[in-house]
Design an enzyme around this catalytic site. Sequence first.
Site, PDB file in Angstrom:
ATOM      1  NE  ARG A 113      -4.009   0.591   1.476  1.00  0.00           N
ATOM      2  CZ  ARG A 113      -5.291   0.623   1.857  1.00  0.00           C
ATOM      3  NH1 ARG A 113      -5.635   1.244   2.958  1.00  0.00           N
ATOM      4  NH2 ARG A 113      -6.217   0.040   1.139  1.00  0.00           N
ATOM      5  CG  HIS A 140      -8.009   0.292  -3.907  1.00  0.00           C
ATOM      6  ND1 HIS A 140      -7.305  -0.853  -3.586  1.00  0.00           N
ATOM      7  CD2 HIS A 140      -8.719   0.615  -2.790  1.00  0.00           C
ATOM      8  CE1 HIS A 140      -7.586  -1.197  -2.329  1.00  0.00           C
ATOM      9  NE2 HIS A 140      -8.426  -0.331  -1.829  1.00  0.00           N
ATOM     10  CD  GLN A 143     -12.676  -2.223  -2.262  1.00  0.00           C
ATOM     11  OE1 GLN A 143     -11.987  -2.239  -1.254  1.00  0.00           O
ATOM     12  NE2 GLN A 143     -13.849  -2.851  -2.327  1.00  0.00           N
ATOM     13  CG  ASP A 232     -13.363   6.079  -2.412  1.00  0.00           C
ATOM     14  OD1 ASP A 232     -13.482   5.770  -1.206  1.00  0.00           O
ATOM     15  OD2 ASP A 232     -12.249   6.161  -2.977  1.00  0.00           O
ATOM     16  CB  CYS A 272     -13.947   0.742  -1.599  1.00  0.00           C
ATOM     17  SG  CYS A 272     -13.427   2.435  -1.248  1.00  0.00           S
ATOM     18  NE  ARG A 300      -9.763  -5.420  -0.976  1.00  0.00           N
ATOM     19  CZ  ARG A 300      -9.085  -4.402  -0.461  1.00  0.00           C
ATOM     20  NH1 ARG A 300      -9.729  -3.349  -0.008  1.00  0.00           N
ATOM     21  NH2 ARG A 300      -7.765  -4.392  -0.438  1.00  0.00           N
TER      22      ARG A 300
HETATM   23  N1  NVA Z   1      -9.800   6.551  -2.209  1.00  0.00           N
HETATM   24  C1  NVA Z   1      -9.587   6.074  -0.860  1.00  0.00           C
HETATM   25  C2  NVA Z   1      -9.773   4.595  -0.807  1.00  0.00           C
HETATM   26  C3  NVA Z   1      -9.658   4.020   0.575  1.00  0.00           C
HETATM   27  C4  NVA Z   1      -9.811   2.533   0.597  1.00  0.00           C
HETATM   28  C5  NVA Z   1      -8.195   6.460  -0.401  1.00  0.00           C
HETATM   29  O1  NVA Z   1      -7.259   6.377  -1.192  1.00  0.00           O
HETATM   30  O2  NVA Z   1      -8.045   6.867   0.746  1.00  0.00           O
HETATM   31  N1   CP Z   2     -11.331  -0.515   1.075  1.00  0.00           N
HETATM   32  C1   CP Z   2     -10.121  -0.512   1.660  1.00  0.00           C
HETATM   33  O1   CP Z   2      -9.082  -0.630   1.010  1.00  0.00           O
HETATM   34  O2   CP Z   2     -10.152  -0.382   3.005  1.00  0.00           O
HETATM   35  P1   CP Z   2      -8.920  -0.191   3.980  1.00  0.00           P
HETATM   36  O3   CP Z   2      -8.353   1.183   3.743  1.00  0.00           O
HETATM   37  O4   CP Z   2      -9.504  -0.330   5.359  1.00  0.00           O
HETATM   38  O5   CP Z   2      -7.886  -1.239   3.694  1.00  0.00           O
END
Ligand code: NVA
Ligand code: CP
Length: 313
Positions: A113, A140, A143, A232, A272, A300
């Site tokens: 990540r 992502h 997801q 989102d 998500c 997931r």
């Molecule tokens: N667009 C959000 C997704 C979180 C799972 C982010 O990047 O924070």
């Molecule tokens: N949807 C998702 O990626 O959630 P987290 O940020 O909790 O991993």
Amino acid sequence: MFKEGNCISPSMKRDLISMLDVKNDLEEIIDLGIKLKKKSKNGESIELLEGETLGMIFEKSSTRTRVSFEVGMTKLGGHAIFLSTNDIQLGRGETIEDTALVLSRYVDIIMYRAKSNEAMKELAKHATVPVISGLDNKEHPCQVITDLMTIKEHKGTLKGLNLVYMGDGKNNMAHSYLLGCGIAGINVKIVSPKQYWPDEYYVEEAKRFGVNVEITDKVEGSTKDADIITTDTWISMGDEIEKEKRIKEFQGYTIDGELMAQAKSDAVFLHCLPAYYGYEVTKEVAHGKQSVIFDEAENRMWAQIAIMVTLSG
Ligand code: NVA
Ligand code: CP
């Protein structure tokens, strides 16, 4: 072995850092996820990666990604290690290249990540084991593969459906939806203020698959004929400094009961998560009868099980 997408590796190992990395076998992965979910729930063993280790590097917070990968790897008979950049030397200036080369000597798959897509590509370039994105600023993919699996479970099919995504059209979810819908044959509409329209690259790539792609700032009537409505957060991780500005700019882009009622009567709502109620969606919709957000959260794990098995060959 297959190798496409935005990372070229000298060893031809297979990564997943863009939806384009699964453009040739997206539905096979989804069907494998559905199959392994059924098998496991029937009490059958799915220990397909027995003795293997997943290294999980996190530069940002997570609930779902961390837990679903770790439990998923356990179900596969393997083991997962949580590596926060607060604790490993990467966070103190060790290079991504050296981190990738060292971890590749210990683990069989790396999940990352990352704060940036550049960092993601750098890690994938130097790792000699498969690298799976657990999100970066551009995409992502895990997801969106999960979301497509959830849609297939609920609708029985993907091709020809209409998906409406409302909110931040320039974030990782919007970009991966554009590509994922294109690959799956789903018509996709992004409803977003003009300054948050997606990067042109993702729009053009989605169009190449022959689906209808519409980008609009008009909320009124936008959910008509939708089979899937999704959104989102307006403030992704890394955007916190713009919180007040964004909340003002996104006024009117909240998915509420009225927008849901204008969609097809059997439309489903996805998110998500994490969700911020009263902003991108009302709690009434997110916890309402058309919502499948907790099936999506569970999936997931099953989608990532299928991804890890596929990338491991
Ligand atoms: N667009 C959000 C997704 C979180 C799972 C982010 O990047 O924070
Ligand atoms: N949807 C998702 O990626 O959630 P987290 O940020 O909790 O991993």
